[in-house]
Design a protein around this motif. Structure first.
Motif, PDB file in Angstrom:
ATOM      1  N   SER A  60       0.772  -1.122   0.087  1.00 45.17           N
ATOM      2  CA  SER A  60      -0.149  -0.198  -0.269  1.00 45.17           C
ATOM      3  C   SER A  60       0.937   1.250  -0.044  1.00 45.17           C
ATOM      4  O   SER A  60       0.437   2.063  -0.594  1.00 45.17           O
ATOM      5  N   LEU A  61       2.051   1.286   0.725  1.00 45.82           N
ATOM      6  CA  LEU A  61       2.732   2.485   0.835  1.00 45.82           C
ATOM      7  C   LEU A  61       3.292   2.667  -0.540  1.00 45.82           C
ATOM      8  O   LEU A  61       3.454   3.737  -1.067  1.00 45.82           O
ATOM      9  N   ILE A  62       3.717   1.691  -1.239  1.00 48.20           N
ATOM     10  CA  ILE A  62       4.527   1.888  -2.416  1.00 48.20           C
ATOM     11  C   ILE A  62       3.489   2.300  -3.494  1.00 48.20           C
ATOM     12  O   ILE A  62       3.730   3.141  -4.199  1.00 48.20           O
ATOM     13  N   LYS A 113       4.420   7.536 -15.345  1.00 45.72           N
ATOM     14  CA  LYS A 113       3.431   6.529 -15.111  1.00 45.72           C
ATOM     15  C   LYS A 113       3.737   5.766 -13.573  1.00 45.72           C
ATOM     16  O   LYS A 113       4.740   6.036 -13.280  1.00 45.72           O
ATOM     17  N   TYR A 114       2.728   5.634 -13.032  1.00 38.65           N
ATOM     18  CA  TYR A 114       2.990   5.020 -11.562  1.00 38.65           C
ATOM     19  C   TYR A 114       3.307   3.739 -11.988  1.00 38.65           C
ATOM     20  O   TYR A 114       4.048   2.906 -10.664  1.00 38.65           O
ATOM     21  N   GLY A 115       3.132   2.804 -12.850  1.00 41.56           N
ATOM     22  CA  GLY A 115       3.761   1.433 -13.195  1.00 41.56           C
ATOM     23  C   GLY A 115       2.726   0.828 -13.984  1.00 41.56           C
ATOM     24  O   GLY A 115       1.651   1.358 -14.641  1.00 41.56           O
ATOM     25  N   ASP A 116       2.676  -0.607 -13.929  1.00 42.55           N
ATOM     26  CA  ASP A 116       1.815  -1.455 -14.635  1.00 42.55           C
ATOM     27  C   ASP A 116       1.679  -2.745 -14.039  1.00 42.55           C
ATOM     28  O   ASP A 116       2.244  -3.212 -13.010  1.00 42.55           O
ATOM     29  N   PRO A 137       4.347 -10.507  -8.524  1.00 40.26           N
ATOM     30  CA  PRO A 137       5.597 -10.095  -8.713  1.00 40.26           C
ATOM     31  C   PRO A 137       5.705  -9.174 -10.251  1.00 40.26           C
ATOM     32  O   PRO A 137       6.457  -8.536 -10.648  1.00 40.26           O
ATOM     33  N   GLN A 138       4.494  -9.542 -11.120  1.00 35.86           N
ATOM     34  CA  GLN A 138       4.312  -8.655 -12.214  1.00 35.86           C
ATOM     35  C   GLN A 138       3.807  -7.414 -12.163  1.00 35.86           C
ATOM     36  O   GLN A 138       3.958  -6.570 -12.953  1.00 35.86           O
ATOM     37  N   ASP A 139       3.441  -7.183 -10.990  1.00 38.50           N
ATOM     38  CA  ASP A 139       2.732  -5.759 -10.613  1.00 38.50           C
ATOM     39  C   ASP A 139       4.173  -4.929 -10.321  1.00 38.50           C
ATOM     40  O   ASP A 139       4.887  -5.257  -9.402  1.00 38.50           O
ATOM     41  N   ILE A 140       4.256  -3.627 -10.992  1.00 38.03           N
ATOM     42  CA  ILE A 140       5.428  -3.044 -10.858  1.00 38.03           C
ATOM     43  C   ILE A 140       4.974  -1.249 -10.407  1.00 38.03           C
ATOM     44  O   ILE A 140       4.021  -1.136 -11.260  1.00 38.03           O
ATOM     45  N   ARG A 141       5.848  -0.800  -9.737  1.00 40.66           N
ATOM     46  CA  ARG A 141       5.467   0.771  -9.551  1.00 40.66           C
ATOM     47  C   ARG A 141       6.711   1.359  -9.572  1.00 40.66           C
ATOM     48  O   ARG A 141       7.778   0.779  -9.390  1.00 40.66           O
ATOM     49  N   LEU A 142       6.690   2.606  -9.957  1.00 37.93           N
ATOM     50  CA  LEU A 142       7.770   3.530 -10.329  1.00 37.93           C
ATOM     51  C   LEU A 142       8.074   4.764  -9.463  1.00 37.93           C
ATOM     52  O   LEU A 142       6.927   5.488  -9.212  1.00 37.93           O
ATOM     53  N   THR A 143       9.197   4.946  -9.237  1.00 40.83           N
ATOM     54  CA  THR A 143       9.299   6.167  -8.567  1.00 40.83           C
ATOM     55  C   THR A 143      10.726   6.932  -8.700  1.00 40.83           C
ATOM     56  O   THR A 143      11.374   6.208  -9.578  1.00 40.83           O
ATOM     57  N   ALA A 144      10.976   8.223  -8.674  1.00 45.91           N
ATOM     58  CA  ALA A 144      12.251   8.835  -9.327  1.00 45.91           C
ATOM     59  C   ALA A 144      12.737   9.763  -8.312  1.00 45.91           C
ATOM     60  O   ALA A 144      11.933  10.359  -7.239  1.00 45.91           O
TER      61      ALA A 144
END
Length: 227
Positions: A60-62, A113-116, A137-144
């Motif tokens: 949830s945090l991610i 994008k937040y991910g996919d 594991p196929q759910d990915i989130r992105l931060t920068a």
């Protein structure tokens, strides 16, 4: 006679939208927050209550951070101030994960994008967490942050991971790829399907795994401009 007035809401930047025990399924361009409890019901101390897992709270945090949000976590202690053992165990699990991977959370901003991934939320908005989201594991989130893009897998991925959202990068933009908690560079290649990375053999943590993609120029301008 009762009259119901609907508030028009506050402009972005004036306040922070608070989704109590809630979530969203998109990248928001304003700051927002979820306030939730470490237990599945109640807010103060409740006997014989079922607690959430460290994995679900870390996910949830991610997810929130990747969508420009924050997580406010309530822990209901007993009347003498003691934190119940199940809650303590969960908090320590979150702490261990952040010791290794906090770099991908603290001080970061959302990317384009937040991910996919294949997992979809069945409900969103206020009090929508009643239906738990079980990520893969196929759910990915992105931060920068600065010159680094963090690609976070919500589970231990296969030996070869394809980050499809990152195919918009040029191969020459990427300097190195590592995993937080692992002291080695990872083999990678850019394909038509996206950035393909060889994951390390051993897990550096539990719950979620962060690939650190570094380059010479900052991602910040790209992330904020949406270009």
């Amino acid at each position: 006679v009762a009259v119901l007035f609907k508030s028009p809401g506050l402009p972005p930047g004036v306040g922070i939208e608070d989704l109590e025990r809630g979530r969203i399924d998109h990248l928001a361009y304003h700051n927002w927050i979820t306030d939730t409890d470490i237990a599945k019901r109640g807010w103060s101390y409740v006997q014989d209550v079922e607690y959430k897992s460290a994995t679900s709270l870390i996910h949830s945090l991610i997810d929130n951070v990747s969508k420009n949000g924050c997580l406010l976590l309530n822990v209901g202690p007993r009347s003498d101030g003691e934190i119940p053992e199940p809650a303590k165990k969960c908090l320590l699990g979150i702490g261990r994960w952040l010791e290794v991977n906090g770099e991908a959370i603290y001080g970061t901003i959302p990317w384009i994008k937040y991910g996919d991934g294949p997992t979809q939320m069945k409900s969103t908005g206020y009090f929508s967490e009643r239906e738990e989201v079980e990520y893969t594991p196929q759910d990915i989130r992105l931060t920068a942050k600065g010159n680094v893009l963090y690609a976070i897998c919500l589970g231990w991925p296969e030996k070869q991971v394809t980050f499809r959202d990152l195919k918009r990068l040029w191969e020459s933009e990427i300097g190195s790829v590592t995993m937080l908690g692992v002291d080695q560079e990872l083999a990678w290649t850019m394909t038509e399907d996206g950035l393909v990375v060889e994951r390390p053999y051993e897990k550096p943590a539990d719950h979620a795994f962060v690939f650190k993609i570094s380059r010479v120029e900052p991602f910040t301008v790209r992330a904020l401009s949406g270009q």
